[in-house]
Design a protein around this motif. Structure first.
Motif, PDB file in Angstrom:
ATOM      1  N   PHE A   1       0.932  -0.951  -0.144  1.00 11.94           N
ATOM      2  CA  PHE A   1       0.210  -0.042   0.307  1.00 11.94           C
ATOM      3  C   PHE A   1       0.628   1.138  -0.252  1.00 11.94           C
ATOM      4  N   LEU A   2       1.759   1.202   0.641  1.00 18.94           N
ATOM      5  CA  LEU A   2       2.438   2.261   0.748  1.00 18.94           C
ATOM      6  C   LEU A   2       3.243   2.714  -0.895  1.00 18.94           C
ATOM      7  N   LYS A   3       3.727   1.772  -1.665  1.00 18.02           N
ATOM      8  CA  LYS A   3       4.443   1.805  -3.164  1.00 18.02           C
ATOM      9  C   LYS A   3       2.757   2.818  -3.354  1.00 18.02           C
ATOM     10  N   LEU A   4       1.664   1.712  -3.543  1.00 13.44           N
ATOM     11  CA  LEU A   4       1.098   2.248  -4.546  1.00 13.44           C
ATOM     12  C   LEU A   4       0.452   4.267  -4.162  1.00 13.44           C
ATOM     13  N   VAL A   5       0.568   4.109  -3.012  1.00 11.80           N
ATOM     14  CA  VAL A   5       0.301   5.369  -2.127  1.00 11.80           C
ATOM     15  C   VAL A   5       1.627   6.019  -2.862  1.00 11.80           C
ATOM     16  N   MET A   6       2.553   6.326  -2.901  1.00 13.04           N
ATOM     17  CA  MET A   6       4.019   7.308  -3.607  1.00 13.04           C
ATOM     18  C   MET A   6       3.774   7.086  -4.962  1.00 13.04           C
ATOM     19  N   GLU A   7       3.150   6.446  -5.701  1.00  9.97           N
ATOM     20  CA  GLU A   7       3.233   6.066  -7.124  1.00  9.97           C
ATOM     21  C   GLU A   7       1.248   7.610  -7.448  1.00  9.97           C
ATOM     22  N   GLY A   8       0.598   7.287  -6.599  1.00 10.78           N
ATOM     23  CA  GLY A   8      -0.367   7.990  -6.740  1.00 10.78           C
ATOM     24  C   GLY A   8      -1.646   7.284  -7.202  1.00 10.78           C
TER      25      GLY A   8
ATOM     26  N   ARG B   1      -2.944   5.629  -5.330  1.00 11.49           N
ATOM     27  CA  ARG B   1      -3.968   4.809  -4.287  1.00 11.49           C
ATOM     28  C   ARG B   1      -4.328   6.617  -3.581  1.00 11.49           C
ATOM     29  N   ASN B   2      -4.865   6.663  -3.053  1.00 10.07           N
ATOM     30  CA  ASN B   2      -5.045   7.968  -2.407  1.00 10.07           C
ATOM     31  C   ASN B   2      -5.601   7.277  -0.412  1.00 10.07           C
TER      32      ASN B   2
END
Length: 129
Positions: free
Chosen positions: A50-57, A59-60
């Motif tokens: 999830f951290l990676k998905l948020v960093m990549e934009g 996920r919010n």
């Protein structure tokens, strides 16, 4: 449970994704145990990346997600509040929301820049007359 303490100053950021990217680099340098999976476990997310998905934009963060991230990032109360407003500023959909959170960010940054005066300067300024 793994504990990563980053040397990255969150109060220098206006973009939470940039902060997270720099934090992740610093966490990897300071700990051989850091991984997305361990971060998610510590923060309380089921998704191991999830951290990676948020960093990549991709996920919010929700209000609950912001709290979980603050826990996973080991942020203190002031840093956590700043992170909260930073995320909401970046994810704001209206000008009014963006402005509200930006005002908090500016205020918090100014407070962080206040430094105690050196003793010799204090003595000089307190007896200038």
């Amino acid at each position: 449970m793994a504990r990563w303490k980053s040397q990255i100053n969150i109060f220098l950021y206006l973009e939470h994704r940039a902060y997270l990217q720099d934090w992740e680099v610093d966490a990897r340098k300071s700990s051989t145990t850091f991984s997305y999976r361990l971060f998610s476990l510590k923060a309380g997310f089921k998704s191991p990346n999830f951290l990676k998905l948020v960093m990549e934009g991709k996920r919010n963060l929700s209000e609950e997600g912001i709290k979980k991230f603050a826990k996973g990032l080991n942020l203190n109360k002031k840093e956590g509040e700043y992170f909260h407003h930073l995320v909401l500023y970046n994810q704001a959909e209206t000008h009014e929301q963006k402005n509200f959170h930006f005002q908090y960010i500016l205020k918090a940054q100014k407070i962080q820049n206040i430094r105690p005066m050196d003793q010799d300067k204090y003595e000089y300024y307190s007896h200038w007359y």
